[in-house]
Design an enzyme around this catalytic site. Structure first.
Site, PDB file in Angstrom:
ATOM      1  N   GLY A   8      -2.441  -1.156   9.667  1.00  0.00           N
ATOM      2  CA  GLY A   8      -3.003  -2.428  10.096  1.00  0.00           C
ATOM      3  C   GLY A   8      -2.149  -3.117  11.145  1.00  0.00           C
TER       4      GLY A   8
ATOM      5  N   ASP B  10       0.490   4.122  -1.331  1.00  0.00           N
ATOM      6  CA  ASP B  10       0.525   4.234   0.133  1.00  0.00           C
ATOM      7  C   ASP B  10       1.959   4.200   0.644  1.00  0.00           C
ATOM      8  OD1 ASP B  10       0.084   1.454  -0.846  1.00  0.00           O
ATOM      9  OD2 ASP B  10       0.627   0.965   1.205  1.00  0.00           O
TER      10      ASP B  10
ATOM     11  N   ASP C 244      -2.708 -10.153  11.440  1.00  0.00           N
ATOM     12  CA  ASP C 244      -2.515 -10.311  12.887  1.00  0.00           C
ATOM     13  C   ASP C 244      -1.918  -9.074  13.552  1.00  0.00           C
ATOM     14  OD1 ASP C 244       0.046 -10.364  11.949  1.00  0.00           O
ATOM     15  OD2 ASP C 244       0.543 -12.365  12.709  1.00  0.00           O
TER      16      ASP C 244
HETATM   17  P1  AMP Z   1       2.750  -2.903   3.458  1.00  0.00           P
HETATM   18  O1  AMP Z   1       2.932  -4.067   2.563  1.00  0.00           O
HETATM   19  O2  AMP Z   1       3.601  -2.934   4.689  1.00  0.00           O
HETATM   20  O3  AMP Z   1       2.833  -1.583   2.733  1.00  0.00           O
HETATM   21  O4  AMP Z   1       1.269  -3.004   4.013  1.00  0.00           O
HETATM   22  C1  AMP Z   1       0.131  -2.869   3.212  1.00  0.00           C
HETATM   23  C2  AMP Z   1      -1.088  -2.840   4.100  1.00  0.00           C
HETATM   24  O5  AMP Z   1      -1.249  -4.082   4.776  1.00  0.00           O
HETATM   25  C3  AMP Z   1      -1.060  -1.770   5.183  1.00  0.00           C
HETATM   26  O6  AMP Z   1      -2.374  -1.322   5.388  1.00  0.00           O
HETATM   27  C4  AMP Z   1      -0.560  -2.534   6.369  1.00  0.00           C
HETATM   28  O7  AMP Z   1      -0.923  -1.935   7.595  1.00  0.00           O
HETATM   29  C5  AMP Z   1      -1.261  -3.867   6.184  1.00  0.00           C
HETATM   30  N1  AMP Z   1      -0.563  -4.976   6.846  1.00  0.00           N
HETATM   31  C6  AMP Z   1       0.636  -5.495   6.530  1.00  0.00           C
HETATM   32  N2  AMP Z   1       0.962  -6.503   7.354  1.00  0.00           N
HETATM   33  C7  AMP Z   1      -0.044  -6.639   8.230  1.00  0.00           C
HETATM   34  C8  AMP Z   1      -0.304  -7.508   9.340  1.00  0.00           C
HETATM   35  N3  AMP Z   1       0.555  -8.451   9.710  1.00  0.00           N
HETATM   36  N4  AMP Z   1      -1.468  -7.348  10.002  1.00  0.00           N
HETATM   37  C9  AMP Z   1      -2.339  -6.398   9.639  1.00  0.00           C
HETATM   38  N5  AMP Z   1      -2.168  -5.557   8.619  1.00  0.00           N
HETATM   39  C10 AMP Z   1      -1.020  -5.664   7.905  1.00  0.00           C
HETATM   40 MG    MG Z   2       2.955   0.255   3.277  1.00  0.00          MG
END
Ligand code: AMP
Ligand code: MG
Length: 491
Positions: free
Chosen positions: A96, A256, A129
């Site tokens: 994302g 994930d 974002d």
């Molecule tokens: P994470 O907590 O980094 O493992 O992210 C979990 C999910 O949320 C993944 O699909 C990331 O790509 C998405 N994600 C985290 N932060 C953002 C952001 N600022 N904008 C868009 N997607 C995000």
């Molecule tokens: Mg992740």
């Protein structure tokens, strides 16, 4: 007059094998350009090992690449699709806020994903974002490089740039992009995505890709998908044991965030345990302690069971047989983990051979550490250098008795004591990225634009088994605080 301009080769040598998977596994996506990128930190030695020229890449031109403003030759930027169980709940995810530029082929012929994290919106942004803040990206840089120094399989950090834009979180923060380097970004969640929404052919293409990329030595096995499952289980057993041995708490072990390669990935709310307590949790969102230190091996097994489920259609034509194969493989995890953990713990205590009672000796020490609130890293360090002062535990008769048993144990092996202490030195780090030190470095960097604190920290963390005099300073504990240390995902 003819102007001569020296052109230094950057060393990019990119391939895009992931982009040759079926289309459903990704969306072509360029990074979103940013207004005024600035290079904050760059990993010269990692660049060199990747076959990249750090002098060329630390130029303005290089910064444009790490900011996503310029696409290097051979790159084919894309966002990967994946799913995952987040705190036990299954959901569609995907990159994302990241794009994969491609895979750098190193001079040794190895292949590493080059990913920009914080590079803007993608079709998987789900309302986010697509951006990242400087603090969390520097935190990932510091801790992932510390993990690498500790000898723990991990994704690595090549560069952090600021974007010149502010992003809104609880407060306004400087936006930043991290360049992440990984053996691959295949996750348990990538397989969950294929199993949930793809055809069997797509699932099979993914499994064959993972085999070729990470486990070529078993890719001709009679049941290669069972071999894939077993190899991933083995790598995770090694990885989680290593985490436990240094007191690393990942904090968000969603499926994930578990790689197929066996590398640690996604440094969000992670932190190192100070006082030994299996119930330790730092993440502000982990209310029930699902991802507590002592629960990490169980969660790994749970995640691996989700991985095994995705492979069922490939394991056997007969579903019952497939389930049996998967269950047998999964049930091996606990033992594999325990073998790795015991081996590491023996080394931490200078023990070369195996005795039945070793596990009890280790458990007794850990129980004592918990009872007396002893610092995990410093206790092993004190044992290594026989500096048994300054803490309450060392003054107890309980400890004295344990110490006698331990010394007797060392006397029963052939190796001289000196060898034991050497073994301990190379298995008990002098330093870990202590939470207050990481916070101090981030505060100097983000609030005051002073990166020297962080650079010093990264430098001492690069050789944690060195036990050098300058590391002494970094082993001191934070002043006691009434509030427990809390970490945040930083998304
Ligand atoms: P994470 O907590 O980094 O493992 O992210 C979990 C999910 O949320 C993944 O699909 C990331 O790509 C998405 N994600 C985290 N932060 C953002 C952001 N600022 N904008 C868009 N997607 C995000
Ligand atoms: Mg992740």
């Amino acid at each position: 007059m003819i102007e001569t301009k020296e052109i230094i080769e950057t060393g990019w040598n990119l391939d895009n094998s992931y982009a040759r998977l079926p289309k459903s596994f990704f969306t072509r996506q360029n990074p979103t350009p940013v207004p005024s990128p600035k290079l904050i930190i760059f990993n010269d030695s990692l660049a060199t090992s990747l076959g990249l020229n750090f002098l060329a890449l630390k130029s303005d031109d290089g910064t444009e690449v790490f900011a996503g403003n310029k696409i290097p030759d051979g790159a084919l930027p894309l966002a990967q699709a994946y799913a995952g169980h987040q705190f036990g709940h299954f959901t569609m995810l995907g990159d994302g806020r990241a794009v994969l530029l491609g895979e750098q082929i190193t001079p040794k012929g190895e292949r590493f994903d080059i990913q920009l994290k914080g590079s803007g919106e993608t079709p998987y942004s789900r309302g986010g974002d697509g951006r990242a803040a400087l603090g969390p990206m520097l935190r990932e840089y510091i801790i992932s490089e510390a993990m690498y120094g500790l000898g723990i399989p991990t994704t690595r950090s090549l560069a952090v740039v600021t974007t010149g834009e502010s992003i809104i979180r609880e407060t306004e923060q400087p936006g930043a992009i991290l360049t992440r380097v990984a053996a691959s970004h295949l996750r348990v969640g990538t397989f969950q995505y294929a199993a949930q929404w793809g055809t069997t052919q797509e699932l099979q293409a993914l499994a064959d890709y993972a085999l070729k990329r990470h486990f070529p030595e078993v890719s001709d096995d009679e049941n290669r998908y069972l071999s894939l499952l077993k190899e991933v289980i083995k790598r995770q057993a090694v990885l989680i044991a290593k985490w436990q041995l240094v007191g690393f708490i990942h904090g968000v072990m969603n499926t994930d965030n578990m790689t197929i390669s066996g590398e640690t990935i996604d440094y969000g709310p992670c932190a190192f345990m100070d006082t030994y307590d299996p119930a330790t949790v730092f993440s502000s969102i982990d209310i029930r302690g699902r991802y507590a230190y002592g629960n990490q091996p169980n969660i790994a097994a749970w995640n691996l069971a989700r991985f095994a489920e995705t492979l069922l259609p490939l394991l056997h034509d007969n579903q019952e047989q497939a389930v049996k194969l998967a269950q047998d493989a999964i049930s091996d995890f606990a033992e594999l983990y325990n073998i790795n953990w015991l081996e590491g713990m023996r080394a931490k205590l200078g023990i070369f051979n195996e005795e039945q009672e070793d596990e009890a000796l280790i458990e007794d020490l850990l129980n004592m550490m918990q009872k007396y609130g002893a610092d995990y890293t410093n206790t092993f360090r004190a044992l290594t250098f026989n500096k048994l002062s300054d803490t309450m535990m060392f003054d107890t008769t309980e400890f004295t008795q344990w110490h006698e048993l331990w010394q007797a144990r060392l006397d029963r092996q052939q190796e001289p004591k000196a060898s034991s202490y050497q073994l301990m030195q190379s298995n008990n780090p002098a330093i870990i990225p202590r939470n207050h030190r990481v916070e101090e470095a981030l505060e100097a960097a983000v609030k005051h634009g002073d990166y020297s604190v962080m650079e010093r920290l990264i430098n001492v963390l690069s050789c944690p088994y060195g036990h050098s005099p300058e590391q002494e300073d970094y082993s001191t504990l934070p002043e006691k605080s009434d509030r427990p240390y809390r970490t945040f995902c930083g998304t």
